[in-house]
Design a protein around this motif. Structure first.
Motif, PDB file in Angstrom:
ATOM      1  N   UNK A 281      -6.688   8.105  -0.980  1.00  0.00           N
ATOM      2  CA  UNK A 281      -7.563   7.120  -0.277  1.00  0.00           C
ATOM      3  C   UNK A 281      -6.886   5.765  -0.343  1.00  0.00           C
ATOM      4  N   UNK A 282      -6.136   5.433  -1.250  1.00  0.00           N
ATOM      5  CA  UNK A 282      -5.655   4.076  -1.173  1.00  0.00           C
ATOM      6  C   UNK A 282      -4.420   3.934   0.112  1.00  0.00           C
ATOM      7  N   UNK A 283      -3.761   4.842  -0.078  1.00  0.00           N
ATOM      8  CA  UNK A 283      -2.782   5.171   0.933  1.00  0.00           C
ATOM      9  C   UNK A 283      -3.301   5.028   2.337  1.00  0.00           C
ATOM     10  N   UNK A 284      -4.260   5.679   2.671  1.00  0.00           N
ATOM     11  CA  UNK A 284      -4.958   5.769   3.876  1.00  0.00           C
ATOM     12  C   UNK A 284      -5.655   4.448   4.354  1.00  0.00           C
TER      13      UNK A 284
ATOM     14  N   UNK B  52     -12.624  -1.429  -6.411  1.00  0.00           N
ATOM     15  CA  UNK B  52     -13.398  -0.921  -5.069  1.00  0.00           C
ATOM     16  C   UNK B  52     -14.072   0.492  -4.788  1.00  0.00           C
ATOM     17  N   UNK B  53     -12.866   1.253  -4.927  1.00  0.00           N
ATOM     18  CA  UNK B  53     -13.176   2.632  -4.563  1.00  0.00           C
ATOM     19  C   UNK B  53     -14.069   3.131  -5.690  1.00  0.00           C
ATOM     20  N   UNK B  54     -13.849   2.784  -6.964  1.00  0.00           N
ATOM     21  CA  UNK B  54     -14.739   3.438  -7.812  1.00  0.00           C
ATOM     22  C   UNK B  54     -16.288   2.886  -7.945  1.00  0.00           C
ATOM     23  N   UNK B  55     -16.146   1.598  -7.519  1.00  0.00           N
ATOM     24  CA  UNK B  55     -17.773   1.101  -7.293  1.00  0.00           C
ATOM     25  C   UNK B  55     -18.374   1.999  -6.000  1.00  0.00           C
TER      26      UNK B  55
ATOM     27  N   UNK C 135       6.854  10.570 -11.415  1.00  0.00           N
ATOM     28  CA  UNK C 135       5.547  11.096 -10.893  1.00  0.00           C
ATOM     29  C   UNK C 135       4.424  10.285 -11.483  1.00  0.00           C
ATOM     30  N   UNK C 136       4.924   9.136 -12.301  1.00  0.00           N
ATOM     31  CA  UNK C 136       3.675   8.481 -12.700  1.00  0.00           C
ATOM     32  C   UNK C 136       3.902   7.198 -12.190  1.00  0.00           C
ATOM     33  N   UNK C 137       2.717   6.355 -12.227  1.00  0.00           N
ATOM     34  CA  UNK C 137       3.071   4.979 -11.853  1.00  0.00           C
ATOM     35  C   UNK C 137       2.062   4.073 -12.594  1.00  0.00           C
ATOM     36  N   UNK C 138       2.331   2.710 -12.794  1.00  0.00           N
ATOM     37  CA  UNK C 138       1.920   1.625 -13.303  1.00  0.00           C
ATOM     38  C   UNK C 138       0.779   1.176 -12.373  1.00  0.00           C
ATOM     39  N   UNK C 139      -0.298   0.869 -12.255  1.00  0.00           N
ATOM     40  CA  UNK C 139      -1.388   0.300 -11.625  1.00  0.00           C
ATOM     41  C   UNK C 139      -1.486  -1.113 -11.960  1.00  0.00           C
ATOM     42  N   UNK C 140      -0.594  -1.842 -11.274  1.00  0.00           N
ATOM     43  CA  UNK C 140      -0.542  -3.439 -11.609  1.00  0.00           C
ATOM     44  C   UNK C 140      -1.895  -4.082 -11.139  1.00  0.00           C
ATOM     45  N   UNK C 141      -2.206  -5.239 -11.964  1.00  0.00           N
ATOM     46  CA  UNK C 141      -3.125  -6.043 -11.370  1.00  0.00           C
ATOM     47  C   UNK C 141      -3.526  -6.206  -9.813  1.00  0.00           C
ATOM     48  N   UNK C 142      -2.296  -6.455  -9.147  1.00  0.00           N
ATOM     49  CA  UNK C 142      -2.705  -6.837  -7.880  1.00  0.00           C
ATOM     50  C   UNK C 142      -3.445  -5.355  -7.047  1.00  0.00           C
ATOM     51  N   UNK C 143      -3.251  -4.496  -7.636  1.00  0.00           N
ATOM     52  CA  UNK C 143      -3.475  -3.081  -7.118  1.00  0.00           C
ATOM     53  C   UNK C 143      -5.025  -2.863  -7.323  1.00  0.00           C
ATOM     54  N   UNK C 144      -5.492  -3.302  -8.544  1.00  0.00           N
ATOM     55  CA  UNK C 144      -6.724  -2.992  -9.149  1.00  0.00           C
ATOM     56  C   UNK C 144      -7.775  -3.307  -8.122  1.00  0.00           C
ATOM     57  N   UNK C 145      -7.655  -4.181  -7.260  1.00  0.00           N
ATOM     58  CA  UNK C 145      -8.974  -4.388  -6.286  1.00  0.00           C
ATOM     59  C   UNK C 145      -9.241  -3.001  -5.623  1.00  0.00           C
ATOM     60  N   UNK C 146      -8.276  -2.475  -5.206  1.00  0.00           N
ATOM     61  CA  UNK C 146      -8.488  -1.085  -4.541  1.00  0.00           C
ATOM     62  C   UNK C 146      -9.349  -0.115  -5.336  1.00  0.00           C
TER      63      UNK C 146
END
Length: 437
Positions: free
Chosen positions: A310-313, A21-24, A7-18
RNA sequence: GUGGGCGUAGCCUAGUGGUUAAGGCACCAGGUUGUGGCCCUGGAGAUCGAGGGUUCGAAUCCCUCCGCUCACCCCA
């Protein structure tokens, strides 16, 4: 082999753009609406969540990560954000600030659940809380803020769903009539619903089983049992939302899984829900919570959104997030002497605010340039034996495939002039240094 | 907690009882002097999720467990 826990996941560098962006966008909208950031601990006294969320809720009953620390204190990893914020409001005497106090957070949330699409044991929520004001205009502000946030992310097809579940004055009588109704139809409902009747009657309205849906439609509605105060609040909120042109719908079956809600509850979900965990954000008013936690009576309203959802959508809607690929220079070298020079130059460039990836090991120039290419280098600096002797470097433009020989002591200047984006990096660093100074 | 689907290299996939498990992507090295992207050649990389069973023989059939995944409950 170790794996990330279930149920946990690594957020890898390629995913970090999302994520960035969302946090900004989240931080932007927070500032725009006058909300200030609070970070609370990832764990709290276990009692805080029992008190706030409710002893008989699923979250507290079976979903919390609770443990005793070495001193015997009973602690819980936060399963939601609101309780901690309210605790902090009380603890730091925020009632002395101008009310309402507008706060936001961006934090990891922990719930022991079976993982599924859009559901994790550790996920992340951005949320806001406005404390110390009961005006429905504030409810409207929070819903409007959520709505604008989603719009800024580029999400489409979302719909705010609204309901009022009353307050401590009118809810008990409503629950009575609801239970009366369902007791009459006890034999017609599913086994889950019979359990709900005992534990959490509001949830009866939420059952999606075809056999139960007709009953939920005819069940007593909370909005028909509101006291004058709650009723007035609900209608004023509705008119504020119309004023702001928010395309909301009301749904008398919308209830929430936490006990602390009063009056306004809302959810924002995709209109045509394909998968089960579609809701991207939800919130509501909790006018009794701070008092329950030991503070003076203080109304509050909040909202939270799950970043993973949000990322899923966003992916489902094929939203392109701006790629901020930082430009960088690859420094290649041939021969040991040249490698020494390359190390010195790489260090100098970095100190000058230019991003550098130096070549490591002693591989062929071909291999080094191949690496520079696949890593996406904008420029390559090549130092061979000749260059090492003559104090020059080869400066290669990777996109154009053109190169020329430059004296080593002007490389920094040349890179600045020929590639203005590097200067941006430098400015950012300079600004940071000035702030520190 | 309950139910369905799926586990073959870092990733994607072929192989459904018969030699040393095949291919693509990615990785590494070459294709004569110090130059990337395309192409060609080669290399490394898999106790076929784990354990047990059936069989002369199992990635393949059976059982148990584990993991992933989707759904229910519930939730962001």
């Amino acid at each position: 082999m170790y794996r990330a826990p279930r149920g946990t996941t690594d957020i890898l560098p390629d995913e970090q753009v999302y994520w960035s962006f969302i946090r900004q966008k989240a931080y932007e909208i927070s500032v725009l609406y006058g909300y200030r950031r609070v970070d609370t601990p990832a764990f709290e006294d276990a009692g805080l969540f029992v008190r706030s969320i409710g002893e008989d809720t699923d979250i507290v009953e079976k979903e919390t990560y609770t443990f005793d620390d070495r001193s015997g204190d009973k602690l819980t990893l936060r399963p939601e954000g609101t309780a901690s914020i309210c605790r902090a409001y009380i603890e730091h005497g925020m009632h002395t600030l101008p009310q309402p106090v507008r706060l936001y957070y961006d934090a990891a949330i922990f719930r022991y659940e079976r993982p599924q699409a859009g559901r994790y044991r550790q996920h992340h929520q951005y949320g806001v809380e406005a404390l110390g004001e009961g005006d429905p205009a504030l409810d409207a502000e929070v819903i409007d803020m959520a709505w604008q946030f989603y719009a800024n992310l580029g999400l489409k097809g979302l719909s705010p769903i609204l309901n009022s579940i009353g307050c401590s004055v009118c809810r008990p009588t409503y629950l009575n009539s609801l239970m009366e109704y369902y007791t009459k139809h006890r034999n017609a409902v599913c086994s889950d619903c019979r359990r709900r009747l005992e534990r959490n009657p509001l949830r009866l309205l939420d059952c999606k089983k075809p056999s139960c849906v007709p009953l939920t439609e005819q069940a007593p509605r909370s909005t028909d049992h509101l006291c004058p105060d709650c009723s007035d609040h609900f209608s004023r909120l509705s008119s504020y939302l119309r004023l702001l042109n928010l395309p909301f719908v009301t749904n008398h079956r919308l209830v929430r899984g936490l006990d602390y809600y009063t009056k306004t509850v809302f959810e924002i979900a995709p209109e045509r829900e394909e998968s089960a965990q579609a809701t991207v954000g939800a919130g509501g008013r909790y006018d009794d919570l701070i008092e329950q936690l030991g503070g003076r009576p203080t109304p509050g309203i909040g909202f939270a959104t799950g970043i993973e959802r949000l990322i899923l959508n966003m992916k489902k809607q094929k939203i392109i997030v701006p790629q901020s690929a930082e430009p960088f220079v690859f420094v290649a070298h041939i021969s040991q002497q040249a490698k020494d020079e390359a190390m010195k130059l790489a260090s100098l460039l970095r100190r000058s605010g230019i991003s550098v990836i130096p070549s490591l090991g002693d591989r062929s120039l071909k291999a080094q340039l191949k690496q520079a290419n696949s890593m996406g280098a904008n420029k390559a600096v090549i130092i061979g034996e000749d260059e090492a002797k003559s104090g020059t470097v080869v400066l290669r433009d990777m996109a154009k495939g053109e190169q020329n020989i430059v004296p080593r002591d002007v490389v920094v200047e040349t890179l600045r002039k020929t590639y203005h984006r590097f200067v941006l990096v430098e400015n950012r660093i300079t600004c940071a240094i000035m702030k520190v100074g």
